[in-house]
Scaffold this motif. Structure first.
Motif, short mmCIF file in Angstrom:
data_model
loop_
_atom_site.label_atom_id
_atom_site.label_comp_id
_atom_site.label_asym_id
_atom_site.label_seq_id
_atom_site.Cartn_x
_atom_site.Cartn_y
_atom_site.Cartn_z
N GLY A 144 0.79 -1.21 0.00
CA GLY A 144 0.00 0.00 0.00
C GLY A 144 0.82 1.26 0.00
N VAL A 145 2.07 1.19 0.43
CA VAL A 145 2.92 2.38 0.54
C VAL A 145 4.35 2.01 0.14
N SER A 146 4.99 2.88 -0.61
CA SER A 146 6.38 2.66 -1.00
C SER A 146 7.31 3.09 0.14
N PRO A 147 8.60 2.73 0.09
CA PRO A 147 9.54 3.20 1.11
C PRO A 147 9.56 4.72 1.23
N LEU A 148 9.34 5.41 0.11
CA LEU A 148 9.30 6.87 0.14
C LEU A 148 8.19 7.35 1.06
N GLY A 149 7.02 6.73 0.94
CA GLY A 149 5.91 7.11 1.80
C GLY A 149 6.11 6.70 3.24
N LEU A 150 6.71 5.53 3.45
CA LEU A 150 6.94 5.05 4.82
C LEU A 150 7.92 5.94 5.56
N ALA A 151 8.80 6.63 4.83
CA ALA A 151 9.78 7.50 5.47
C ALA A 151 9.17 8.81 5.96
N ALA A 152 7.96 9.12 5.50
CA ALA A 152 7.30 10.36 5.90
C ALA A 152 6.84 10.28 7.35
N GLY A 153 6.80 11.43 8.00
CA GLY A 153 6.37 11.47 9.39
C GLY A 153 4.88 11.46 9.58
N GLU A 154 4.13 11.98 8.58
CA GLU A 154 2.68 12.04 8.65
C GLU A 154 2.06 11.22 7.53
N THR A 155 0.95 10.56 7.82
CA THR A 155 0.23 9.79 6.81
C THR A 155 -1.18 10.37 6.67
N LEU A 156 -1.47 10.89 5.47
CA LEU A 156 -2.77 11.49 5.18
C LEU A 156 -3.53 10.55 4.25
N VAL A 157 -4.60 9.95 4.74
CA VAL A 157 -5.38 8.98 3.98
C VAL A 157 -6.57 9.71 3.33
N VAL A 158 -6.60 9.72 2.00
CA VAL A 158 -7.67 10.37 1.26
C VAL A 158 -8.79 9.35 1.03
N VAL A 159 -10.01 9.71 1.43
CA VAL A 159 -11.15 8.81 1.37
C VAL A 159 -12.33 9.53 0.74
N SER A 160 -13.02 8.88 -0.18
CA SER A 160 -14.26 9.43 -0.72
C SER A 160 -15.44 8.80 0.02
N GLY A 161 -16.65 9.22 -0.34
CA GLY A 161 -17.82 8.69 0.34
C GLY A 161 -18.28 7.34 -0.17
#
Length: 295
Positions: A144-161
């Motif tokens: 679900g996430v690449s190493p680039l994303g895992l290295a980030a300090g914050e995780t923002l999950v975008v969700v639709s309805g």
């Protein structure tokens, strides 16, 4: 080659001297929920509020640059191979917003030797311009996430309805919490028609995540259904510039202001960009090298 590494070391010293950099990874449980659109609009809004934003774009052919009416000139891997300078690969796309394509570099990093991975991370850390916020638009992976994303300090999950989008967003949160120990997520509800719909979606996600996974989920923002955003995307312009008085522009301004007051994660302490690249290096070296960067 010695001059190359000297240049990168100088870049690292400059970066370690600057203030904290906020690194936010934008993810979604499925395609079609507007993740890249949200990231582009948030970046443009932050830029208009005086922040210096760097987008790390791992999307390859479907670059987020197109949302700004731009076309990437080079990838970070081209910099490492000496085909261009880092300054030439950095692409200004809006006031205060610069984009760096990294899709090829991240694919190569997974197959590189530790020394080559370090060279790539050092090249990224060599950015010598001020950066306040890094927004990561990472490529989907089996986890679900690449190493680039895992290295980030914050995780923002975008969700639709959409029900499927909500289910898959929760599944992604579950994978990241169980496989990588993530205990905190922020949710952005996108393209929501009714306030009560937003409240129902978020309350359910937060309660289930807390009771079943033991993780905290905060509501970052709710972006309303707004035709102004659709028109702005068709024009390849930030909605904040094309339709500044629209409801979605107001929501984006509130999100951008709030983001700068989010508590900084431990992994994003002083020298944030340097620490981010070191975390990226650590994660990438967990993968057994099978190839080299030469070519």
């Amino acid at each position: 080659m010695a001059e190359f590494y000297a240049d990168q070391a100088a870049g690292l010293r400059r970066i370690f001297g600057q203030e904290t950099v906020r690194v936010v990874n934008c993810i979604a449980g499925r395609t079609g929920v507007g993740r890249s659109v949200v990231l582009a609009q948030l970046a443009a809004t932050l830029g208009r509020q005086g922040q210096e934003v760097l987008i790390l774009d791992e999307n390859g052919e479907k670059s987020v640059a197109a949302l700004f009416g731009a076309m990437p000139r080079a990838d970070l891997l081209d910099v490492l191979r000496g085909r261009c300078t880092l300054a030439e690969a950095l692409l200004p796309v809006a006031p205060g917003v610069t984009l760096l394509p990294v899709a090829q570099a991240m694919r190569a990093m997974a197959a590189a030797t530790p020394a080559q991975q370090r060279a790539l991370a050092d090249t990224l850390a060599g950015i010598d311009r001020p950066v306040d916020v890094i927004l990561v638009d990472g490529a989907p992976t089996p986890s679900g996430v690449s190493p680039l994303g895992l290295a980030a300090g914050e995780t923002l999950v975008v969700v639709s309805g959409d029900t499927a989008a909500i289910t898959e967003a929760y599944a992604l949160i579950k994978r990241l919490s169980q496989s990588y120990g993530r205990r905190h997520f922020r949710v952005l509800l996108n393209n929501i028609r009714l306030p009560e719909e937003a409240a129902a979606i978020f309350d359910n996600m937060a309660q289930v995540a807390a009771s079943r996974l033991g993780v905290r989920v905060d509501l970052a923002a709710t972006l309303p259904h707004d035709e102004a955003l659709r028109r702005a995307v068709r024009l390849a312009q930030p909605v904040i510039a094309a339709y500044p008085d629209s409801p979605v522009s107001y929501a984006l301004r509130m999100l951008a202001a709030d983001l700068m007051s989010w508590p900084v994660a431990d992994s994003q302490g002083p020298g944030g960009l340097g620490q981010f690249t070191q975390q990226l290096l650590h994660l990438s070296q967990q993968i057994t090298p099978t190839a080299v960067l030469a070519g």
